[in-house]
Design an enzyme around this catalytic site. Structure first.
Site, PDB file in Angstrom:
ATOM      1  N   GLY A 189       0.817  -1.204   0.000  1.00  0.00           N
ATOM      2  CA  GLY A 189       0.000   0.000   0.000  1.00  0.00           C
ATOM      3  C   GLY A 189       0.848   1.249   0.000  1.00  0.00           C
ATOM      4  O   GLY A 189       2.047   1.215   0.278  1.00  0.00           O
ATOM      5  N   SER A 190       0.229   2.358  -0.352  1.00  0.00           N
ATOM      6  CA  SER A 190       0.912   3.649  -0.313  1.00  0.00           C
ATOM      7  C   SER A 190      -0.105   4.720   0.005  1.00  0.00           C
ATOM      8  O   SER A 190      -1.308   4.542  -0.212  1.00  0.00           O
ATOM      9  CB  SER A 190       1.596   3.952  -1.655  1.00  0.00           C
ATOM     10  N   GLY A 191       0.392   5.821   0.552  1.00  0.00           N
ATOM     11  CA  GLY A 191      -0.487   6.917   0.906  1.00  0.00           C
ATOM     12  C   GLY A 191       0.218   8.246   0.752  1.00  0.00           C
ATOM     13  O   GLY A 191       1.253   8.338   0.090  1.00  0.00           O
ATOM     14  N   THR A 246       1.961   9.823   2.820  1.00  0.00           N
ATOM     15  CA  THR A 246       3.247   9.902   3.514  1.00  0.00           C
ATOM     16  C   THR A 246       4.096   8.663   3.350  1.00  0.00           C
ATOM     17  O   THR A 246       5.306   8.762   3.133  1.00  0.00           O
ATOM     18  CB  THR A 246       3.008  10.133   5.023  1.00  0.00           C
ATOM     19  N   LYS A 247       3.470   7.479   3.452  1.00  0.00           N
ATOM     20  CA  LYS A 247       4.242   6.245   3.598  1.00  0.00           C
ATOM     21  C   LYS A 247       4.036   5.283   2.441  1.00  0.00           C
ATOM     22  O   LYS A 247       3.001   5.298   1.777  1.00  0.00           O
ATOM     23  CB  LYS A 247       3.859   5.552   4.911  1.00  0.00           C
ATOM     24  N   VAL A 297       4.435   1.051   1.905  1.00  0.00           N
ATOM     25  CA  VAL A 297       4.571  -0.211   2.626  1.00  0.00           C
ATOM     26  C   VAL A 297       4.885  -1.308   1.619  1.00  0.00           C
ATOM     27  O   VAL A 297       4.141  -1.503   0.655  1.00  0.00           O
ATOM     28  CB  VAL A 297       3.295  -0.559   3.409  1.00  0.00           C
ATOM     29  N   ASP A 318      -7.823   7.992  13.392  1.00  0.00           N
ATOM     30  CA  ASP A 318      -8.195   7.505  12.061  1.00  0.00           C
ATOM     31  C   ASP A 318      -8.631   6.043  12.207  1.00  0.00           C
ATOM     32  O   ASP A 318      -7.901   5.120  11.881  1.00  0.00           O
ATOM     33  CB  ASP A 318      -7.020   7.640  11.097  1.00  0.00           C
TER      34      ASP A 318
END
Length: 571
Positions: free
Chosen positions: A215-217, A219-220, A222, A352
């Site tokens: 996953g990605s967002g 900020t991060k 993974v 969250d």
């Protein structure tokens, strides 16, 4: 005269996330939110793709690869044309070119994880401009870095690990700001005695192999990786170089290295929280790396957190699972919230609170995203300052005599557990002998009438009844006898929910409960107990319509339904 009051009017509307482009035509989403069919926008599941959905044409670079990669691609394409000048097969050529480009993109992805030693020019190489403006930007960036450090310092309480030899932790914030920001924080980033509570470090990442992006967002990023000498894969969390937070920071401050350090503070905070909030239902911190392999000096802004790897929580799949598995998820969640209500940091709220923040490891639910956890107490003057706002409900909590909202973090967590988990997982297909207890939990949590201690007690009571079979006392009596045999030539039928998609496999406390289930199924002719057990210790029973003959099997018991023969009396 009137002081500003920090209100507890806090909204818990679901947050949205948008996909971040990694490079070129490769887009990775953090398991994009999609509402469940038949579920009113509350439960979300995630999916991922490695190519943009809007792109239907052949693989191409769109001019976004770095120059070295573009040169390599050009070399490969010329090599293809040179080796096969008369190929003429456009489809085959396109396929080969796509393979080459895909290989380049995968190489870039893996190298982005491993390039801890790569140097990125610092502020001195920023575009030329007015010196005063650049100095102002630098000053503001340093201010932001110091503010992020101050957020994490309270999480480093004395008594964890070694004693505070320097006496810094006992001083007031006004006295220790200048020393804590750099002295104590440096101990955390380089993994010294105060923070080296994990086992893996930078050297563990030397020969890693990237498997997939989890996953990605903003900020991060993974990534699932295999490490040399480790039997199980791990998950790496690192700064998303192509994320929105990083791009916005570089645009504002013109300092890639400083921005990487600023953006990495979510990772640093999460690392400290994972060290402080160790619990069976919190993902395990296996290690971290600050800098390149070996922890090179001057690269401390590169932070990688090493975690145990879990499977994303799939709500749609859970809805189709047996009630026992769904109850386990809810029970694990309540046990976690009970711990957070009285953690070493105080009462911790998950700001969250979404299913995407959780994974499962060997069937157990674990919280994997802690960067939005908060142990702050909300100040108030009146009860009106202590309002919890949700999309369809508001709750007002009491303002205590010491000027803080009582139980706000705990109550927020309970209601979020109710609306995101209990509502969809708990009531459906609950055993008849337990439905009244489940309904009581739903009413108490949905109205916030119970605290977390009472909620946990109610869940543990249901677990005790379910494991012991005490909820089955009202089952009608039945005469059953089994044979220590197996069956062959089985005629299966399907039931829902079942542990097997090919037949009807359910958990039972005993042969008596299995016989009751078989009698309630018109298709059932017999059932088998194999000795396999679920997480509660209950037996797995396989129900079928018939079988051809019995076979020797020392681990199974077969039970056959008796048919009643009605004799007609002679006239």
């Amino acid at each position: 005269m009137t002081a500003a009051v920090k209100s507890a009017t806090l909204c818990d509307n679901a947050r949205s996330s948008s996909p971040a482009k990694l490079s070129g035509g490769c887009k990775v989403t953090s398991r994009q939110d999609t509402p469940l069919e038949g579920v009113p926008g509350e439960v979300e599941t995630r999916s991922r793709s490695f190519l943009p959905a809007e792109s239907q044409e052949s693989f191409h670079l769109r001019g976004r690869l770095p120059p070295p990669a573009a040169v390599r691609l050009g070399s490969c394409s010329r090599a293809i044309r040179g080796k096969m000048p008369g190929m003429g097969n456009s489809l085959r050529a396109a396929a080969l070119l796509a393979f080459v480009v895909l290989s380049v993109l995968v190489t870039l992805l893996i190298s982005s994880v491993q390039q801890f030693g790569a140097r990125i020019s610092h502020f001195s190489t920023a575009p030329s401009g007015d010196d005063e403006e650049l100095a102002s930007l630098r000053e503001e960036l340093i201010h932001q870095l110091n503010e992020r450090r101050k957020e994490i310092i309270p999480l480093l309480s004395p008594g964890v690990g070694d004693d505070d030899e320097n006496g810094l932790l006992g001083e007031s914030f006004s006295q220790r700001d200048s020393t804590l920001d750099y002295s104590l924080w440096n101990e955390i980033t380089v993994g010294s005695r105060k923070a080296h509570l994990d086992e893996m470090g930078c050297d563990s990442l030397a020969d890693m192999q990237a498997v997939e992006i989890l996953g990605s967002g903003y900020t991060k990023l993974v990534v699932k990786v295999n490490l040399a000498g480790e039997s199980e894969p791990v998950a790496l969390k690192l700064v998303n170089e192509q994320g929105i937070d990083m791009g916005k920071c570089v645009e504002d401050f013109k300092d890639p290295r400083g921005c990487r350090e600023l953006v990495s503070f979510k990772l640093r905070k999460e690392m400290v929280l994972l060290q402080r909030l160790q619990h069976p239902n919190v993902i395990k911190l296996k290690g971290h790396c600050a800098g390149g392999p070996g922890g090179r000096e001057g690269e401390a802004e590169r932070v990688t957190v090493i975690l145990e790897q879990g499977s994303p929580l799939q709500m749609i799949q859970l809805l189709q699972s047996p009630w026992e598995d769904r109850f386990r998820v809810c029970l694990d969640l309540v046990r976690l919230l009970h711990f957070l209500s009285q953690s070493p940091l105080g009462s911790v709220a998950l700001l969250d609170f979404q299913p995407r923040q959780f994974v499962t490891v060997s069937g157990s639910l674990k919280l994997t995203d802690l960067d939005d956890a908060s142990a702050e107490e909300t100040t108030c003057h009146t009860d009106a300052d202590c309002t919890l706002q949700f999309p369809h409900r508001n709750f007002t909590l009491p303002c205590s005599a010491r000027g803080v909202c009582e139980w706000l973090n705990e109550k927020r967590n309970i209601y979020n557990a109710y609306r995101y988990f209990f509502t969809y997982l708990l009531p459906h297909q609950a055993p008849p002998g337990l439905t009244h207890l489940v309904d009581r939990i739903m009413n108490a949590t949905g109205e916030l009438k119970a605290d977390i201690n009472q909620t946990l007690e109610a869940f543990e009571h249901i677990l005790h009844l379910y494991k012991s079979g005490l909820h089955l006392e009202n089952l009608p009596p039945s005469i059953i006898r089994g044979k220590r045999m197996g069956t062959s030539g089985n005629v299966e039928y399907r039931c829902w929910p079942s542990y097997s998609q090919q037949g009807c496999v359910l958990s039972v406390h005993s042969a008596r409960e299995a016989a009751y289930i078989c009698n309630s199924h018109s298709q059932c002719n017999s059932f088998t107990l194999t000795g396999q057990k679920t997480w509660t210790g209950r037996l797995l029973a396989s129900f079928r319509s018939g079988f051809s003959h019995l076979v020797p099997d020392g681990t199974s018991e077969v039970y056959v339904k008796k048919t009643k023969v009605v004799e007609k009396s002679s006239a």
